[in-house]
Every structure is written in structure tokens, then in C-alpha cells.
Motif scaffolding. Structure first.
Motif, mmCIF file in Angstrom:
data_model
loop_
_atom_site.group_PDB
_atom_site.id
_atom_site.type_symbol
_atom_site.label_atom_id
_atom_site.label_comp_id
_atom_site.label_asym_id
_atom_site.label_seq_id
_atom_site.Cartn_x
_atom_site.Cartn_y
_atom_site.Cartn_z
ATOM 1 N N UNK A 103 0.847 -1.191 0.000
ATOM 2 C CA UNK A 103 0.000 0.000 0.000
ATOM 3 C C UNK A 103 0.881 1.239 0.000
ATOM 4 N N UNK A 104 0.611 2.150 -0.926
ATOM 5 C CA UNK A 104 1.351 3.407 -1.002
ATOM 6 C C UNK A 104 0.666 4.417 -0.084
ATOM 7 N N UNK A 105 1.037 4.372 1.173
ATOM 8 C CA UNK A 105 0.334 5.110 2.223
ATOM 9 C C UNK A 105 1.363 5.687 3.188
ATOM 10 N N UNK A 106 1.357 7.007 3.379
ATOM 11 C CA UNK A 106 2.343 7.650 4.246
ATOM 12 C C UNK A 106 1.746 8.930 4.812
ATOM 13 N N UNK A 107 1.150 8.837 5.982
ATOM 14 C CA UNK A 107 0.517 9.995 6.626
ATOM 15 C C UNK A 107 1.545 11.086 6.919
ATOM 16 N N UNK A 108 2.725 10.696 7.422
ATOM 17 C CA UNK A 108 3.742 11.691 7.753
ATOM 18 C C UNK A 108 4.321 12.335 6.493
ATOM 19 N N UNK A 109 4.439 11.555 5.428
ATOM 20 C CA UNK A 109 4.898 12.108 4.162
ATOM 21 C C UNK A 109 3.916 13.122 3.601
ATOM 22 N N UNK A 110 2.634 12.829 3.726
ATOM 23 C CA UNK A 110 1.593 13.766 3.293
ATOM 24 C C UNK A 110 1.697 15.050 4.112
ATOM 25 N N UNK A 111 1.898 14.901 5.385
ATOM 26 C CA UNK A 111 2.021 16.035 6.308
ATOM 27 C C UNK A 111 3.193 16.928 5.903
ATOM 28 N N UNK A 112 4.342 16.300 5.609
ATOM 29 C CA UNK A 112 5.539 17.053 5.231
ATOM 30 C C UNK A 112 5.367 17.760 3.889
ATOM 31 N N UNK A 113 4.710 17.087 2.955
ATOM 32 C CA UNK A 113 4.598 17.631 1.601
ATOM 33 C C UNK A 113 3.511 18.697 1.475
ATOM 34 N N UNK A 156 -4.833 12.942 16.363
ATOM 35 C CA UNK A 156 -5.439 11.696 16.822
ATOM 36 C C UNK A 156 -6.087 10.945 15.666
ATOM 37 N N UNK A 157 -6.770 11.674 14.790
ATOM 38 C CA UNK A 157 -7.410 11.032 13.640
ATOM 39 C C UNK A 157 -6.370 10.437 12.699
ATOM 40 N N UNK A 158 -5.248 11.122 12.530
ATOM 41 C CA UNK A 158 -4.150 10.573 11.725
ATOM 42 C C UNK A 158 -3.641 9.269 12.332
ATOM 43 N N UNK A 159 -3.434 9.281 13.635
ATOM 44 C CA UNK A 159 -2.937 8.082 14.319
ATOM 45 C C UNK A 159 -3.940 6.936 14.220
ATOM 46 N N UNK A 160 -5.212 7.238 14.364
ATOM 47 C CA UNK A 160 -6.245 6.202 14.266
ATOM 48 C C UNK A 160 -6.271 5.588 12.863
ATOM 49 N N UNK A 197 11.105 7.273 9.062
ATOM 50 C CA UNK A 197 10.715 5.904 9.415
ATOM 51 C C UNK A 197 10.764 5.668 10.924
ATOM 52 N N UNK A 198 11.795 6.200 11.575
ATOM 53 C CA UNK A 198 11.939 6.013 13.021
ATOM 54 C C UNK A 198 10.779 6.673 13.767
ATOM 55 N N UNK A 199 10.219 7.754 13.214
ATOM 56 C CA UNK A 199 9.062 8.394 13.839
ATOM 57 C C UNK A 199 7.898 7.414 13.940
ATOM 58 N N UNK A 200 7.691 6.602 12.896
ATOM 59 C CA UNK A 200 6.644 5.574 12.942
ATOM 60 C C UNK A 200 6.943 4.533 14.019
ATOM 61 N N UNK A 201 8.214 4.117 14.106
ATOM 62 C CA UNK A 201 8.592 3.106 15.099
ATOM 63 C C UNK A 201 8.370 3.638 16.511
#
Length: 396
Positions: free
Chosen positions: A123-133, A143-147, A187-191
Motif C-alpha cells: 500500500x502506497x500510504x504515508x501519513x507523515x509524508x503527506x504532512x511534510x509535503x 489523533x485522527x491521523x494516528x487512528x 521511518x523512526x518516527x513511525x517506530x
């Protein structure tokens, strides 16, 4: 033939340098033959085995998948994976089970239907990448992003479902070291947010530009660094890398030169041992390469230098609060845009040359270039926006 090599006299590096110094007739060796890059790496004219730490050298071996965009009326026999966009989600059952399937994320994507497909699915899915871009959250709040991320992680149909979009940084002007370091922090942010189990669900996307040997070394260095970082979490997992040809060095007015540059970038991706490469259909004929380059003194030395510098920058980002905090306080943007500004200046002054764009410019028929309507939104911080070096030149 054996006698031919017997007649070749071996000389030391010192003897070679002395001979070169004589030929330079008084010119300074370092100023004349050693050149620097935007990564602050000096490239020498000669590399020998002493330039490489073979004790810690680790081989990389894999088979590269070729990803083509899927059209439900087109079956590309040369591809081994397909990228499925929202508009081409139908008739997937006709695709052979030997193909990997990469799905574009969109809100109404039906995960239940995907479970019925036998292929490996990404899946090409990256919430943090969307946020940065974009400088905006994908959902209404953190919270909604995390959920949403938790919901995606629960889907069992995907082999990997978090795509670290490092190509954003490269296309915005980041150098090789910055792209690696920021992607690691990303990536470490996700971890840190979701635990070490997410590591196996992560894969990486990188933009590959025309600096051939540096791109090979960049991919190799990243694998070693990701392995090193995961060891700190007591996790054993290898990086899965998807390479994309860069948009930053392309021109909308010169497709032939774009193809030439893309062919070099595809070659670098293969020799850098990408797990998969996203290509346009007309590029399939360029994929007959063997690995004759990794293992050379030059590439291995570049790999070491890029890896060391990227690790230091990664530590700096982590010590500044990590990826999200560095995005929100625009530390990462400052890094990227400072490098991008220098690169753009070099391009404008023709220190950095792109054949057919700012050198030997070819007169082409005018094309109907329709400007996209700008949508103005209130952003939280300065977003990281991909830009092409040729944009200003194309307007002349």
C-alpha cells in the motif's frame, strides 16, 4: 594473453601521484583533480583497496521487480509488479498471481476485496509524508491521523503498508545525504509512535537522479544504516526499496533527453540493488543489466562516506526532537531548501548543466502547457514541495 599481464609493472599510489604531479607542471593536485559535491564529499581521481574497509563490507543480493502502472486493458509482459491507481481498480482478478500489486491509497479503497487476491500487496500510504509535503494533516487532527495509521496496520492483506516517501525530499532539492538521513528519521518516527512491530510493514521510496555512482552508493549506504538502526531496537529486518526516476532534472519540453537521463537512473537503481523500480512502459527495453559496478573501490568508498555523513545528520535530527518536530519547526525544510537554492543557482549560472535544457538548448514546437489552478490552503508550516530545476528556463 597471460604474458600480456606479466609485462604490466605495478606501481604504488605514491609513485602514481608523483608521476601525475610532474604531468600537472606545477598545478595543485587537490585543486585540479579533486572535486567536491553538494554532499560535501571530495572525489579523487584514483581509488585503491586501501580506500575501502573490506573487513566490515557486506554484500547485497536481491532480484529487482519492475513496476508498471496498471491499465485494465493492458498486460505488460516485461513487468513483474503493477501500480494500481484509483481509476484502474477493476478486473484485478485477471492478473497472474506472480505479479506484486502496489495500491495507491484513497479513502474508499475496499480492503475486503483485496484480501481475495493471491498476490503480494503493498500500500502506497504515508501519513507523515503527506504532512511534510502539504503542511496539512491528512485527517482533521493528530489523533485522527494516528487512528487511520492503526486501522491500516490492522489490515492483513498487505505485505507492507507504510511507504516512506523519500523521493519527496530528493525532488524538492535534498542531496544524497539529506535524503537518506531524513528518510531514516521519517521511518523512526513511525517506530517510536507505533512500536517496533511496524518495522516489517515499512518500505522506502527513493528518487534516483543522474549522479550515477553517487546514486548507487546512496542505496547501498541506506540499507546498511537501516539495518544498523533496527539493531538498536533488537529487530532484524532488511530495507525494501522502491526507486523512482527523478523529476527534478527533467524538462517538460525535451522528452528525448528525459529518456536518456531516466535510462541512467534505472541502471543506477539496478546496480544499487533496488527491490523494485517504477518505470514508464517505454523504458522496459533498458532493463538488461548485470552487476559489474558494486564492489569497486570508488563505489564502496562513496558508500562509506555517504553512510557516515547521513548517520551524523540523522543523529542531529533525532537530537532536535525527531522527524515530526523537525518538520513542524522547519529545520528539515531549511536543510533541503538551502541545498536546493544552491543547486538552482548552479543551474541558472550553467555550472550545473543539463544538455538540451540550459546547454545546447533545442528549439521545439510550442506545446499546450495548461497551468494548474492553484488551491490556496492555510498550512501549519512551510511544506516540502518538489520542484524541477528547468521550470524557470522553460518559461523563457
Amino acid at each position: 594473453m597471460d604474458k600480456f599481464f606479466d609485462d604490466i609493472i605495478s606501481i604504488s599510489e605514491k609513485q602514481w601521484k608523483n608521476k601525475v604531479q610532474v604531468e600537472l607542471e606545477g598545478l595543485d593536485y587537490n585543486k585540479t583533480l579533486v572535486w567536491g559535491t553538494n554532499d560535501h564529499i571530495n572525489v579523487k581521481p584514483l581509488y585503491i583497496k586501501n580506500d575501502v574497509d573490506y573487513i566490515n563490507l557486506k554484500s547485497i543480493s536481491n532480484t529487482t521487480k519492475i513496476i508498471s502502472k496498471y491499465n485494465n486493458q493492458f498486460d505488460n509482459k516485461l513487468s513483474s509488479a503493477y501500480y494500481i491507481e484509483k481509476d484502474n481498480i477493476e478486473n484485478l482478478e485477471i492478473i497472474s498471481s506472480c505479479y506484486d500489486l502496489h495500491f495507491q491509497y484513497y479513502e474508499t479503497l475496499n480492503f475486503n476485496n483485496l484480501e481475495k487476491l493471491p498476490q503480494r500487496k503493498f500500500l502506497d500510504f504515508d501519513v507523515y509524508g503527506y504532512y511534510a509535503q502539504n503542511g496539512l494533516r491528512l485527517k482533521e487532527n493528530r489523533k485522527a491521523d494516528r487512528d487511520l495509521i492503526k486501522h491500516i496496520l490492522k489490515q492483513k492483506c498487505f505485505t507492507k503498508c507504510i511507504s516512506i516517501q523519500g523521493e519527496i525530499y530528493q525532488n524538492a532539492g535534498a542531496n544524497h545525504i539529506q535524503e537518506i538521513a531524513i528518510s531514516l528519521a521519517h521511518a523512526v518516527e513511525y517506530i517510536e509512535e507505533f512500536g517496533v512491530d511496524i518495522a516489517d510493514k515499512i518500505y522506502f521510496k527513493f528518487g534516483i537522479s543522474s549522479n550515477y555512482f553517487f546514486e548507487i552508493a546512496k542505496l547501498r549506504a541506506f540499507r546498511f544504516l537501516w539495518r544498523l538502526i533496527l539493531e538498536q531496537y533488537n529487530v532484524k529486518s532488511e530495507a525494501y526499496i522502491v526507486s523512482l526516476t527523478s523529476n527534478r532534472n527533467k524538462s517538460s519540453l525535451n522528452e528525448n533527453n528525459n529518456i536518456i537521463r531516466s535510462s541512467l537512473e534505472i541502471s543506477a537503481s539496478l546496480l544499487g540493488k533496488s527491490d523494485a523500480i517504477v518505470i514508464e512502459n517505454e523504458m522496459n527495453s533498458l532493463l538488461q543489466y548485470e552487476d559489474y559496478i558494486s564492489g569497486s573501490y570508488y563505489v564502496e568508498n562513496l558508500t562509506d562516506q555517504i553512510g557516515e555523513k547521513a548517520l551524523e545528520l540523522f543523529k542531529t535530527i533525532q537530537n532536535s526532537g525527531g522527524f515530526l518536530q523537525s518538520i513542524e519547526n522547519e529545520t528539515i525544510q531549511d536543510l533541503i531548501y538551502t541545498t536546493a537554492k544552491k543547486e538552482q543557482k548552479d543551474f541558472d549560472e550553467k555550472i550545473l548543466q543539463l544538455i538540451g535544457v540550459n546547454k545546447n538548448k533545442i528549439s521545439l514546437e510550442e506545446r499546450d502547457i495548461r497551468k494548474k489552478e492553484k488551491v490556496i490552503k492555510q498550512v501549519i508550516f512551510l511544506p516540502i514541495v518538489p520542484t524541477r530545476l528547468a521550470e524557470k528556463e522553460e518559461k523563457k
